[in-house]
Write an enzyme that holds these catalytic residues in place. Structure first.
Site, PDB file in Angstrom:
ATOM      1  N   ARG A 257     -69.910  16.080   8.850  1.00  0.00           N
ATOM      2  CA  ARG A 257     -68.656  16.018   8.098  1.00  0.00           C
ATOM      3  C   ARG A 257     -67.510  16.508   8.978  1.00  0.00           C
ATOM      4  O   ARG A 257     -67.711  17.215   9.947  1.00  0.00           O
ATOM      5  CB  ARG A 257     -68.756  16.903   6.841  1.00  0.00           C
ATOM      6  CG  ARG A 257     -69.964  16.625   5.942  1.00  0.00           C
ATOM      7  CD  ARG A 257     -69.930  15.325   5.250  1.00  0.00           C
ATOM      8  NE  ARG A 257     -68.890  15.303   4.233  1.00  0.00           N
ATOM      9  CZ  ARG A 257     -68.598  14.256   3.515  1.00  0.00           C
ATOM     10  NH1 ARG A 257     -69.278  13.144   3.675  1.00  0.00           N
ATOM     11  NH2 ARG A 257     -67.644  14.293   2.629  1.00  0.00           N
ATOM     12  N   CYS A 258     -66.306  16.144   8.592  1.00  0.00           N
ATOM     13  CA  CYS A 258     -65.087  16.549   9.263  1.00  0.00           C
ATOM     14  C   CYS A 258     -65.079  18.073   9.440  1.00  0.00           C
ATOM     15  O   CYS A 258     -65.433  18.774   8.493  1.00  0.00           O
ATOM     16  CB  CYS A 258     -63.893  16.095   8.424  1.00  0.00           C
ATOM     17  SG  CYS A 258     -62.304  16.553   9.092  1.00  0.00           S
ATOM     18  N   PRO A 259     -64.737  18.579  10.579  1.00  0.00           N
ATOM     19  CA  PRO A 259     -64.189  17.959  11.789  1.00  0.00           C
ATOM     20  C   PRO A 259     -65.228  17.669  12.871  1.00  0.00           C
ATOM     21  O   PRO A 259     -64.860  17.321  13.988  1.00  0.00           O
ATOM     22  CB  PRO A 259     -63.194  19.007  12.275  1.00  0.00           C
ATOM     23  CG  PRO A 259     -63.889  20.294  11.990  1.00  0.00           C
ATOM     24  CD  PRO A 259     -64.602  20.047  10.655  1.00  0.00           C
TER      25      PRO A 259
ATOM     26  N   ASP B 261     -69.261   9.849   7.583  1.00  0.00           N
ATOM     27  CA  ASP B 261     -68.189  10.523   6.849  1.00  0.00           C
ATOM     28  C   ASP B 261     -67.016   9.554   6.671  1.00  0.00           C
ATOM     29  O   ASP B 261     -66.427   9.106   7.653  1.00  0.00           O
ATOM     30  CB  ASP B 261     -67.736  11.760   7.617  1.00  0.00           C
ATOM     31  CG  ASP B 261     -66.663  12.558   6.899  1.00  0.00           C
ATOM     32  OD1 ASP B 261     -66.227  12.145   5.798  1.00  0.00           O
ATOM     33  OD2 ASP B 261     -66.263  13.611   7.425  1.00  0.00           O
TER      34      ASP B 261
END
Length: 81
Positions: A18-20, A45
């Site tokens: 997932r981000c980042p 994502d």
């Protein structure tokens, strides 16, 4: 389904991150890609469709392709410098 990698492509499997994390790992992986080489990011994502183009613009590289295969987002970044 992804196509087989070309000789100047580095595949980065970022599925499940997932981000980042996808962008951070791409930044690190680009260090080992020669100028003119391509980094292929395979992500799951959905936010990468926003993050990756911004990352490419900020770092001066080129986004040569952006595709989606179901829940898989594929980006091809050509290292410029």
């Amino acid at each position: 389904m992804t196509s087989p990698p070309q000789s100047n492509e580095t595949i980065l499997d970022l599925r499940g991150l997932r981000c980042p994390q996808p962008v951070l790992r791409a930044k690190k992986a680009l260090r080992n890609v020669p100028v003119g080489g391509t980094l292929v990011m395979e992500c799951t994502d959905p936010l990468t469709v926003i993050d990756v183009p911004h990352f490419v613009n900020q770092t001066g590289h080129a986004l040569s392709a952006q595709t989606r295969d179901g829940g898989l987002y594929i980006f091809k970044i050509v290292k410029q410098r």
